[in-house]
Write a protein that holds these residues in place. Sequence first.
Motif, PDB file in Angstrom:
ATOM      1  N   UNK A   1      -2.511  -2.729  -5.301  1.00  0.00           N
ATOM      2  CA  UNK A   1      -1.304  -3.076  -4.283  1.00  0.00           C
ATOM      3  C   UNK A   1      -0.502  -2.385  -3.613  1.00  0.00           C
ATOM      4  N   UNK A   2      -0.339  -0.876  -3.834  1.00  0.00           N
ATOM      5  CA  UNK A   2       0.697   0.110  -3.705  1.00  0.00           C
ATOM      6  C   UNK A   2       0.488   0.056  -2.183  1.00  0.00           C
ATOM      7  N   UNK A   3       1.805  -0.827  -1.430  1.00  0.00           N
ATOM      8  CA  UNK A   3       2.158  -0.265   0.041  1.00  0.00           C
ATOM      9  C   UNK A   3       3.758   0.064   0.298  1.00  0.00           C
ATOM     10  N   UNK A   4       3.477   0.656   1.586  1.00  0.00           N
ATOM     11  CA  UNK A   4       5.038   1.178   1.739  1.00  0.00           C
ATOM     12  C   UNK A   4       5.360   0.166   2.679  1.00  0.00           C
ATOM     13  N   UNK A   5       6.913   0.788   2.601  1.00  0.00           N
ATOM     14  CA  UNK A   5       7.934  -0.464   2.746  1.00  0.00           C
ATOM     15  C   UNK A   5       8.089  -0.093   4.131  1.00  0.00           C
ATOM     16  N   UNK A   6       8.209  -0.874   5.457  1.00  0.00           N
ATOM     17  CA  UNK A   6       8.443  -0.513   6.414  1.00  0.00           C
ATOM     18  C   UNK A   6       9.676  -0.662   7.316  1.00  0.00           C
ATOM     19  N   UNK A   7       9.864  -1.648   6.689  1.00  0.00           N
ATOM     20  CA  UNK A   7      11.914  -2.176   6.889  1.00  0.00           C
ATOM     21  C   UNK A   7      11.295  -3.496   7.608  1.00  0.00           C
ATOM     22  N   UNK A   8      12.039  -4.654   7.278  1.00  0.00           N
ATOM     23  CA  UNK A   8      12.487  -5.833   8.107  1.00  0.00           C
ATOM     24  C   UNK A   8      10.496  -6.389   7.396  1.00  0.00           C
ATOM     25  N   UNK A   9      10.449  -6.140   6.630  1.00  0.00           N
ATOM     26  CA  UNK A   9       9.789  -6.624   5.347  1.00  0.00           C
ATOM     27  C   UNK A   9       8.418  -7.128   6.349  1.00  0.00           C
ATOM     28  N   UNK A  10       8.055  -5.332   7.169  1.00  0.00           N
ATOM     29  CA  UNK A  10       6.347  -4.811   7.719  1.00  0.00           C
ATOM     30  C   UNK A  10       6.418  -3.955   6.067  1.00  0.00           C
ATOM     31  N   UNK A  11       5.019  -4.152   6.149  1.00  0.00           N
ATOM     32  CA  UNK A  11       4.545  -3.101   4.868  1.00  0.00           C
ATOM     33  C   UNK A  11       3.298  -2.201   5.641  1.00  0.00           C
ATOM     34  N   UNK A  12       2.498  -1.207   5.251  1.00  0.00           N
ATOM     35  CA  UNK A  12       1.428  -0.273   5.046  1.00  0.00           C
ATOM     36  C   UNK A  12       0.766   0.051   3.793  1.00  0.00           C
ATOM     37  N   UNK A  13      -0.593   0.852   4.236  1.00  0.00           N
ATOM     38  CA  UNK A  13      -1.258   0.907   3.474  1.00  0.00           C
ATOM     39  C   UNK A  13      -0.724   2.664   3.311  1.00  0.00           C
ATOM     40  N   UNK A  14      -0.697   3.456   2.576  1.00  0.00           N
ATOM     41  CA  UNK A  14       0.114   4.644   1.898  1.00  0.00           C
ATOM     42  C   UNK A  14      -0.905   5.284   2.496  1.00  0.00           C
ATOM     43  N   UNK A  15      -1.335   5.977   3.255  1.00  0.00           N
ATOM     44  CA  UNK A  15      -2.366   6.660   4.420  1.00  0.00           C
ATOM     45  C   UNK A  15      -3.010   7.580   3.700  1.00  0.00           C
ATOM     46  N   UNK A  16      -4.051   7.805   3.102  1.00  0.00           N
ATOM     47  CA  UNK A  16      -4.714   9.438   2.290  1.00  0.00           C
ATOM     48  C   UNK A  16      -6.112   9.935   3.539  1.00  0.00           C
ATOM     49  N   UNK A  17      -5.926  11.073   3.180  1.00  0.00           N
ATOM     50  CA  UNK A  17      -6.406  12.078   4.823  1.00  0.00           C
ATOM     51  C   UNK A  17      -7.227  13.173   3.702  1.00  0.00           C
ATOM     52  N   UNK A  18      -8.542  13.120   3.788  1.00  0.00           N
ATOM     53  CA  UNK A  18      -9.174  13.761   3.038  1.00  0.00           C
ATOM     54  C   UNK A  18      -9.122  15.577   3.934  1.00  0.00           C
ATOM     55  N   UNK A  19      -9.165  16.372   3.215  1.00  0.00           N
ATOM     56  CA  UNK A  19      -9.600  17.400   5.142  1.00  0.00           C
ATOM     57  C   UNK A  19     -10.124  18.939   3.863  1.00  0.00           C
ATOM     58  N   UNK A  20     -12.079  19.330   4.152  1.00  0.00           N
ATOM     59  CA  UNK A  20     -12.197  20.290   2.859  1.00  0.00           C
ATOM     60  C   UNK A  20     -13.209  20.995   4.107  1.00  0.00           C
ATOM     61  N   UNK A  21     -13.538  21.574   2.932  1.00  0.00           N
ATOM     62  CA  UNK A  21     -14.328  23.321   4.517  1.00  0.00           C
ATOM     63  C   UNK A  21     -15.311  22.490   5.344  1.00  0.00           C
ATOM     64  N   UNK A  22     -15.420  21.213   4.371  1.00  0.00           N
ATOM     65  CA  UNK A  22     -17.440  21.152   4.492  1.00  0.00           C
ATOM     66  C   UNK A  22     -17.465  20.258   6.410  1.00  0.00           C
ATOM     67  N   UNK A  23     -15.981  20.047   6.229  1.00  0.00           N
ATOM     68  CA  UNK A  23     -15.905  18.465   7.099  1.00  0.00           C
ATOM     69  C   UNK A  23     -16.253  19.112   8.462  1.00  0.00           C
ATOM     70  N   UNK A  24     -17.232  18.374  10.297  1.00  0.00           N
ATOM     71  CA  UNK A  24     -17.269  19.033  11.068  1.00  0.00           C
ATOM     72  C   UNK A  24     -15.774  19.339  11.293  1.00  0.00           C
ATOM     73  N   UNK A  25     -16.107  19.713  12.269  1.00  0.00           N
ATOM     74  CA  UNK A  25     -15.149  20.843  13.660  1.00  0.00           C
ATOM     75  C   UNK A  25     -13.968  19.096  14.382  1.00  0.00           C
ATOM     76  N   UNK A  26     -15.244  18.595  14.178  1.00  0.00           N
ATOM     77  CA  UNK A  26     -14.900  16.820  14.514  1.00  0.00           C
ATOM     78  C   UNK A  26     -13.610  16.335  13.526  1.00  0.00           C
ATOM     79  N   UNK A  27     -13.864  16.093  12.530  1.00  0.00           N
ATOM     80  CA  UNK A  27     -14.355  14.937  11.693  1.00  0.00           C
ATOM     81  C   UNK A  27     -12.801  16.129  11.081  1.00  0.00           C
ATOM     82  N   UNK A  28     -12.515  17.793  11.383  1.00  0.00           N
ATOM     83  CA  UNK A  28     -10.862  17.910  11.007  1.00  0.00           C
ATOM     84  C   UNK A  28      -9.653  18.219  12.328  1.00  0.00           C
ATOM     85  N   UNK A  29     -10.515  18.362  13.118  1.00  0.00           N
ATOM     86  CA  UNK A  29      -9.265  18.487  14.394  1.00  0.00           C
ATOM     87  C   UNK A  29      -8.553  16.351  14.337  1.00  0.00           C
TER      88      UNK A  29
END
Length: 743
Positions: free
Chosen positions: A333-361
């Motif tokens: 349940x890890x969330x980032x505080x956004x101020x004023x009590x707002x929260x959002x999840x931590x965004x994780x992005x994967x980037x590997x060589x085999x991803x399609x050009x579109x995915x990479x973009x």
Amino acid sequence: MDRSTSVGKLKGIGEKTEKLLGKLDIHTIDDLIHYYPREYEAFGPLQDISDIKPGEICAIDITVAKSAEVKKVRSLTIVNAYVTDASGMLKVTWYNMPFLKNTIKHGYKMVLRGRVVKNRYETVMEHPVIYKRDDYMALCGARQPVYALTAGLSNKVLSKAVKQALSEIKDIKDYIPAGIRKENELAELNYALRTIHFPKDEQELIFARKRLVFDEFFLFVLGIRLLKEKSSEKKNVYDISRASLSDRLIEALPYELTNAQKKVWSEIKNDLLGSRMMNRLVQGDVGSGKTVLAVLALLTVVENGYQGALMAPTEVLAKQHYESLLQMLKGCGIMLEQGYGRKRPVNIVLLTGSMTAKEKKCAYALIENHEADIIIGTHALIQEKVVYDNLALVITDEQHRFGVRQRELLSKKAVNEDYFGAEDELQEPVYEDEKQQWIKEARALLNIETGGKSAKSVTESVSEPHILVMSATPIPRTLALIIYGDMDISVVDELPAQRLPIKNCVVDTSYRPTAYKFIEAEVRKGRQVYVICPLVEESEMLDAENVLDYTEKLKAQLSPDIRIAYLHGRMKAKEKDEIMECFADGGINVLVSTTVIEVGINVPNATVMMVENAERFGLAQLHQLRGRVGRGKHQSYCIFINGSGSDDKNKRLEILNKSNDGFYIAAEDLKLRGPGDMFGIRQSGMLDFSIGDIYTDAEILKTAAKAAEMVLKEDHGFEREENTELGRKVESEMLKRISRLYL
Ligand code: ADP
Ligand code: MG
């Protein structure tokens, strides 16, 4: 011609060869003369066919008795011929050289030199090199250098170029002061350089090598001490003050951190929150729980508004890190505080060589807009297109791996090892390319801001990120201290407590039926199993189990409801990922695989690791393989099958049987092979020394470190006359080289 001249200026080096040399990082004459042979070949006297012995490399002076015949077996072309001399007749075989049909014809005379093997039916000379008699006689008696090559470049061309280079250049001024040379009994530099390439005898070679190994360590230690002085002045430019997310994660984890993890985490945290930049190596045996430390560090920079990146050596591992981070953060349940009590999840992005050009973009965009907090990937992470927004931390995981690969390929001694070692490399076609890639990455990583930011922000001097390197390479602490000096090292020297020690056994192939029964029983309990084979498919050259046939065999042996799948390096990245994911989810019960699974894969529910032809693997590698089990709360087992029936091999494997401690294993393996094995397998791979090995040359390392410290103490600025040349040398190349290695 001087040493900075391009190799292209040498006779016989055209544009194409120049490019190939470039792949080996040989650009100038100086690079060339410092490209040392990886071993030496002694060309023995010609022998009679009746005298040759299986297992040896022999040279015979023959007449072709039966012309070459070409046949195809699967993807392999085999050329067979019979040759004769006054004493007898012999079969000769070549692989994938169909054109030899025109060379090996009845009545032709030549010298053949190759390994003699005895298979079930007959004695054969395998894949010999063909010489004209006179050419062979000219080589005979001397030791010829053997260089690590790249596809398209022959040893002959390379050694000719070296010879020419050595004869063209003027003597190099020796940068090691005479006093140090005398005290440590070191050869003069020019002598050592010439001799290392073309030694007359063993004694000369040992003397020359000692000097060059000393140089490498001496300059390294000098450089690292100086660099350390510089970097410890580097101020922490990132405003990192909060660390509540990491606390929350630690609380929410389903386990308690071990004391070792707690200790190392507090060291990392102090770095991040402290006044200087972090430059830390975290060493810990497989399974010691390094990943969670990485996550804690990443969360901390993210909490303070920065990005953090985690770089893994393979796609599979990157993907797995990605999945497990997602799960861990969500589960806790890890969330980032956004101020004023707002929260959002931590965004994780994967980037590997085999991803399609579109995915990479898409990934690039998320990274640039700072919609990605944590970026996980392979070397694709540091491509120029990636523009980071406030990247404050870069973690590299399992850094030791590329050293190991390098070692495997560099130890191409015999055809067997060659084929064997190279197997998994087939996923990336030419190994040298990959090495270049890593070097480029390491460089890019150092200048990550210039690679990523637009020219405008570079001038605003964006700083280097904090650096954390995680490795499972067992370097004894004493050696690590010498090498890194006062560089920061953390050791995770404890395994999670509820972990039961893995039970090991070393058995022969007759044990298989029992092993299969055992595997079935484990699967019935809900557990999962790895079976490792050295080869992907059947090989003409090598009598060892292969993944494809073995999978079929196993399907016939085990009950039909048990789900069996295979995995190997020649599969497409996507297929590999699918299989790994399915295995991680429990959809596959038994996974038959090559060593592709060796790196960092984590499936705690897997409890059996069975290794076929265990005698063919290095101990360090087997230890890594074993690290894939024993990761959960269930009792785990390791079954090493010795397929050779040889007791010697058993003795080596017994070391594994006795211990689960990577440090102990490395030390014992070394003892068994003996220090005389000077041009043998390099134990360490993490530090990219071109000639020295921190294990086998530990004594030279110690004396070199002592000498380096002496110089710094007595003449820190290299001001004395005898030290000026040394100062220049350190300044000109070592600092550069080391800052690259330092990662
Ligand atoms: P490595 O050091 O080889 O990278 P990992 O980080 O992959 O090891 O951890 C191996 C396994 O141990 C994972 O399943 C992880 O969840 C688990 N683990 C890590 N730390 C602990 C701990 N303190 N107690 C119990 N299990 C742990
Ligand atoms: Mg790991």
